[in-house]
Write a protein that holds these residues in place. Structure first.
Motif: not given
Length: 283
Positions: A270, A189-190, A193, A148
């Motif tokens: 992710d 984001t992680c 997504a 990640m």
């Protein structure tokens, strides 16, 4: 001879309520001598709310520090009528979290029941918790977490680019807001997504709803603190607006369906992909 005359229905109701008050008080305070019997000191609880009232009047961390200084490393509090022990002794904490963890795996109940949120790892209990824990543990290996890093690095680049603008103009920086935006971008984001740039697009629906999740209006919080859990659940009370929960449920479902699509051959690193892989391996 009837000196007072016949009582009206409203008078009977008022008289019944007044007569019931002592019994209601006894019912609401029947557990309040629990810690005293065991010789454990602690703050004075109040009917209905227990010791939760202190957290309304003052920030929770400050309240805990005050109690720690006043009552020592072990003291008893009350969540409404439920007795709770608070531990500030490192060795005893270690026993609870490590040596005797099999006896203390359950966290405290959610203030209200929710058909979806009751099933996540932090709210699950007993065998359900053990099953989820066994599925998720392999997901958090150092190798998988390192994958990640490029996504976190990308968020950091957005953060530094935004900071550079302030540096060139010599403007003051609200570091709390800026770090909060960076954290928001990393989580989006992680975990979800979802690419966001909170610095340049603070009105992004994901960002706006995520910030509202951590806003606990007193108008919603107070009834939950005062009413029994079953009644709060029956009335459909919630700390957050259910529309916020539905927003993130929909985002998550959409991402999961995309990953399960046969046409989607792209490789993701992710958190959602890790959970999809864990689910596939379990099945």
């Amino acid at each position: 001879m009837d000196v007072l005359g016949p009582l009206s229905w409203s008078s009977w109701i008022a008289l019944s309520i007044v007569s019931a008050l002592p019994f209601i008080y006894i019912f609401l305070t029947k557990t309040f001598n629990y810690w005293k019997k065991l010789g454990v000191s602690g703050p004075t609880p109040y009917p209905i709310v227990g010791t939760n009232l202190y957290r309304v009047l003052k920030p929770g961390p400050n309240v805990e520090l005050d109690w720690f200084a006043k009552y020592g490393k072990l003291y008893g509090v009350f969540n409404k009528t439920a007795p709770i022990i608070t531990i500030g002794e490192p060795e005893l904490i270690k026993n609870v979290l490590v040596k005797d963890f099999h006896l203390f795996s359950d966290r405290k109940d959610r203030p209200v029941d929710h058909k979806i949120l009751n099933q996540h790892l932090f709210a699950s209990r007993g065998d359900d918790w053990k099953r989820l824990r066994s599925i998720l543990s392999p997901t958090f290996t150092s190798g998988k977490m390192k994958k990640m890093y490029p996504m976190i690095r990308e968020c950091l680049t957005d953060f530094l680019d935004h900071l550079e603008v302030y540096a060139k103009d010599g403007k003051d920086v609200n570091i709390k807001d800026m770090m909060g935006n960076f954290t928001m971008d990393v989580i989006a984001t992680c975990a979800f997504a979802t690419k966001t740039n909170s610095h340049k697009d603070p009105n992004n629906p994901f960002v706006g709803n995520a910030k509202k999740i951590f806003d606990f209006p007193i108008s919603r919080l107070l009834p939950i603190m005062l009413l029994p859990k079953k009644l709060s659940t029956l009335l459909g009370l919630s700390v957050q607006d259910e529309r916020l929960n539905e927003f993130f449920f929909d985002v998550t479902k959409q991402r999961i369906n995309e990953r399960k699509s046969v046409k989607n051959s792209k490789k993701y690193n992710d958190f959602i992909q890790l959970l999809v892989d864990a689910n596939n391996n379990t099945n």
